[in-house]
Write a protein that holds these residues in place. Sequence first.
Motif, PDB file in Angstrom:
ATOM      1  N   ARG A  97       0.516  -1.262   0.135  1.00 59.17           N
ATOM      2  CA  ARG A  97      -0.115  -0.160   0.055  1.00 59.17           C
ATOM      3  C   ARG A  97       0.704   1.447  -0.146  1.00 59.17           C
ATOM      4  NH1 ARG A  97      -4.250  -1.270   4.714  1.00 59.17           N
ATOM      5  NH2 ARG A  97      -4.966   1.338   3.990  1.00 59.17           N
ATOM      6  N   HIS A 131      -1.948  -4.440  -5.043  1.00 56.41           N
ATOM      7  CA  HIS A 131      -2.322  -2.876  -4.724  1.00 56.41           C
ATOM      8  C   HIS A 131      -2.759  -2.160  -5.881  1.00 56.41           C
ATOM      9  CE1 HIS A 131      -4.654   0.029  -1.880  1.00 56.41           C
ATOM     10  NE2 HIS A 131      -3.776   0.556  -2.106  1.00 56.41           N
ATOM     11  N   THR A 169     -14.872  -1.435  -3.742  1.00 54.04           N
ATOM     12  CA  THR A 169     -14.846  -0.377  -2.601  1.00 54.04           C
ATOM     13  C   THR A 169     -14.966   0.629  -2.348  1.00 54.04           C
ATOM     14  OG1 THR A 169     -12.747  -1.402  -1.879  1.00 54.04           O
ATOM     15  CG2 THR A 169     -14.782  -2.253  -0.867  1.00 54.04           C
ATOM     16  N   ASP A 170     -13.195   1.361  -3.481  1.00 55.73           N
ATOM     17  CA  ASP A 170     -13.084   2.289  -3.892  1.00 55.73           C
ATOM     18  C   ASP A 170     -12.776   2.507  -4.977  1.00 55.73           C
ATOM     19  OD1 ASP A 170     -10.630   1.485  -4.488  1.00 55.73           O
ATOM     20  OD2 ASP A 170     -10.485   2.212  -2.043  1.00 55.73           O
ATOM     21  N   ARG A 195     -10.428   8.362   2.789  1.00 55.76           N
ATOM     22  CA  ARG A 195      -9.666   8.190   4.126  1.00 55.76           C
ATOM     23  C   ARG A 195      -9.533  10.035   4.127  1.00 55.76           C
ATOM     24  NH1 ARG A 195      -8.222   2.866   5.653  1.00 55.76           N
ATOM     25  NH2 ARG A 195      -8.852   1.860   4.189  1.00 55.76           N
ATOM     26  N   GLU A 200      -6.530   4.554   9.875  1.00 51.89           N
ATOM     27  CA  GLU A 200      -6.907   3.625   8.475  1.00 51.89           C
ATOM     28  C   GLU A 200      -8.237   3.353   9.222  1.00 51.89           C
ATOM     29  OE1 GLU A 200      -4.843  -0.480   9.510  1.00 51.89           O
ATOM     30  OE2 GLU A 200      -2.946   0.518  10.924  1.00 51.89           O
ATOM     31  N   ASP A 220     -12.508  -6.311  -3.193  1.00 47.81           N
ATOM     32  CA  ASP A 220     -11.749  -5.152  -3.326  1.00 47.81           C
ATOM     33  C   ASP A 220     -10.086  -6.493  -3.102  1.00 47.81           C
ATOM     34  OD1 ASP A 220     -10.037  -3.611  -2.162  1.00 47.81           O
ATOM     35  OD2 ASP A 220     -10.606  -3.202  -0.618  1.00 47.81           O
ATOM     36  N   ASP A 221      -9.530  -5.556  -3.463  1.00 47.57           N
ATOM     37  CA  ASP A 221      -8.043  -6.426  -3.112  1.00 47.57           C
ATOM     38  C   ASP A 221      -7.263  -6.814  -1.784  1.00 47.57           C
ATOM     39  OD1 ASP A 221      -7.395  -3.434  -2.302  1.00 47.57           O
ATOM     40  OD2 ASP A 221      -4.697  -3.990  -2.693  1.00 47.57           O
ATOM     41  N   GLU A 222      -7.602  -5.763  -0.334  1.00 49.38           N
ATOM     42  CA  GLU A 222      -7.078  -6.777   0.710  1.00 49.38           C
ATOM     43  C   GLU A 222      -8.238  -6.366   1.855  1.00 49.38           C
ATOM     44  OE1 GLU A 222      -3.515  -4.699   0.789  1.00 49.38           O
ATOM     45  OE2 GLU A 222      -4.078  -3.734   3.169  1.00 49.38           O
ATOM     46  N   ILE A 223      -8.011  -7.085   2.930  1.00 53.10           N
ATOM     47  CA  ILE A 223      -8.593  -6.674   4.112  1.00 53.10           C
ATOM     48  C   ILE A 223      -7.645  -6.358   5.326  1.00 53.10           C
ATOM     49  CG2 ILE A 223     -10.270  -6.997   5.515  1.00 53.10           C
ATOM     50  CD1 ILE A 223     -12.001  -8.653   4.166  1.00 53.10           C
ATOM     51  N   THR A 225      -8.324  -3.888   8.412  1.00 53.49           N
ATOM     52  CA  THR A 225      -8.642  -3.452   9.599  1.00 53.49           C
ATOM     53  C   THR A 225      -9.837  -4.052   9.565  1.00 53.49           C
ATOM     54  OG1 THR A 225      -9.519  -1.241   8.908  1.00 53.49           O
ATOM     55  CG2 THR A 225      -7.148  -1.614  10.761  1.00 53.49           C
ATOM     56  N   GLY A 226     -10.408  -3.974   8.136  1.00 51.94           N
ATOM     57  CA  GLY A 226     -11.896  -4.450   7.995  1.00 51.94           C
ATOM     58  C   GLY A 226     -13.197  -3.126   7.594  1.00 51.94           C
ATOM     59  N   GLY A 227     -12.313  -2.541   8.420  1.00 54.00           N
ATOM     60  CA  GLY A 227     -13.205  -0.862   8.458  1.00 54.00           C
ATOM     61  C   GLY A 227     -13.573  -0.873   6.881  1.00 54.00           C
TER      62      GLY A 227
HETATM   63  C1  R5P Z   1      -6.969   0.237   0.102  1.00 55.21           C
HETATM   64  O1  R5P Z   1      -7.158   1.012  -0.663  1.00 55.21           O
HETATM   65  C2  R5P Z   1      -7.128  -1.531  -0.592  1.00 55.21           C
HETATM   66  O2  R5P Z   1      -7.768  -1.696  -1.231  1.00 55.21           O
HETATM   67  C3  R5P Z   1      -7.881  -1.959   0.922  1.00 55.21           C
HETATM   68  O3  R5P Z   1      -9.901  -1.006   0.887  1.00 55.21           O
HETATM   69  C4  R5P Z   1      -7.755  -1.328   2.575  1.00 55.21           C
HETATM   70  O4  R5P Z   1      -6.561  -2.159   2.595  1.00 55.21           O
HETATM   71  C5  R5P Z   1      -8.828  -2.500   3.328  1.00 55.21           C
HETATM   72  O5  R5P Z   1      -7.985  -2.010   4.205  1.00 55.21           O
HETATM   73  P1  R5P Z   1      -8.599  -1.726   5.977  1.00 55.21           P
HETATM   74  O6  R5P Z   1      -9.219  -3.183   5.967  1.00 55.21           O
HETATM   75  O7  R5P Z   1      -8.175  -1.439   7.216  1.00 55.21           O
HETATM   76  O8  R5P Z   1      -9.812  -0.850   5.522  1.00 55.21           O
END
Ligand code: R5P
Length: 315
Positions: A97, A131, A169-170, A195, A200, A220-223, A225-227
Amino acid sequence: MFGEMKVFSGSSHPDLAGGIATHMGMPLGRLKVTRFSNENIKVKIEENVREADVFVIQSSCPPVSDNLLELLILIDALKFASAARITAVLPYFPYARSDKKDEARISITARLVADLLETAGADRVLTMTLHAPQILGFFRKPADQLLATPILTNYFRSKDLSNATVVATDAGAAKFAGHFAKRLSVPMAIIDKRRFDDSEKAQSVALIGDVKDRDAIIYDDEIATGGSIKEAARIIREFGARSVRVGVTHPVLSGNALETLRAAELDELVVTDSIPVSAAFTKAMPNLKVLSTAALFGDAILRIHGGRSISEMMD
Ligand code: R5P
């Protein structure tokens, strides 16, 4: 052509490395990692690798810095043991990231990691779902990116998709979410996520597209904190979706991810095994499904060794 193919594993994800070796029908190479009381790491390669085509598997997961350093030391040991070619296999790329200079005077650590791998002696890199795809441009050596999209879409194809919509998600996730939606032949929507600082915490402020009375599949590419997923699920339900499932490549699951994701009340959470998911997490999330990437990586390694195309695996 290079010599004999050998696959080694660092300490970060032995289950995935074992799965890859099993898929390839070969044993993992023998090595010993010693951690001394002063936290120094020693690596000893316990078999001959002279002129071999070597692949080293190490994902980025806690302890992130130790695992990265262990990989660099491993590559260095292989180089000085006269391996002919070394490919660093990173299912989840460290510091992915940190990939752009979007504030003054900040580090671009994904580029530094690329430099470190090369300095240690990596001749190639194999990774999965970065990412941002431009990270591939940080390498001055060949780098291949696998996508987990086919694994995730094959799973969702086994479900009823007649009323499904993929939701990014974005804006950053929109491109890959578009591929995802196309593979499933379903429409797509995008969340406007903001953000405001380094805390975070993400906030979903709007949704572009239609999810009313539909079965949403968040991509999404990753989770971490799950926020982001919790916020996405909240806004998707606010806009009238009747179910919310999630397909994500990298289960980083940091901070309070367990509590946050449980509170998100997802119908299903689907991730890959690019990062190990703890037994405690799996037990506490009965709606979690972890899909294996062992065959994807095993096939990619065989193709690299044989000089065959990687991109056609993604078609
Ligand atoms: C960020 O832009 C990534 O694509 C994910 O949306 C992000 O890493 C998720 O982070 P979190 O789970 O902390 O919201």
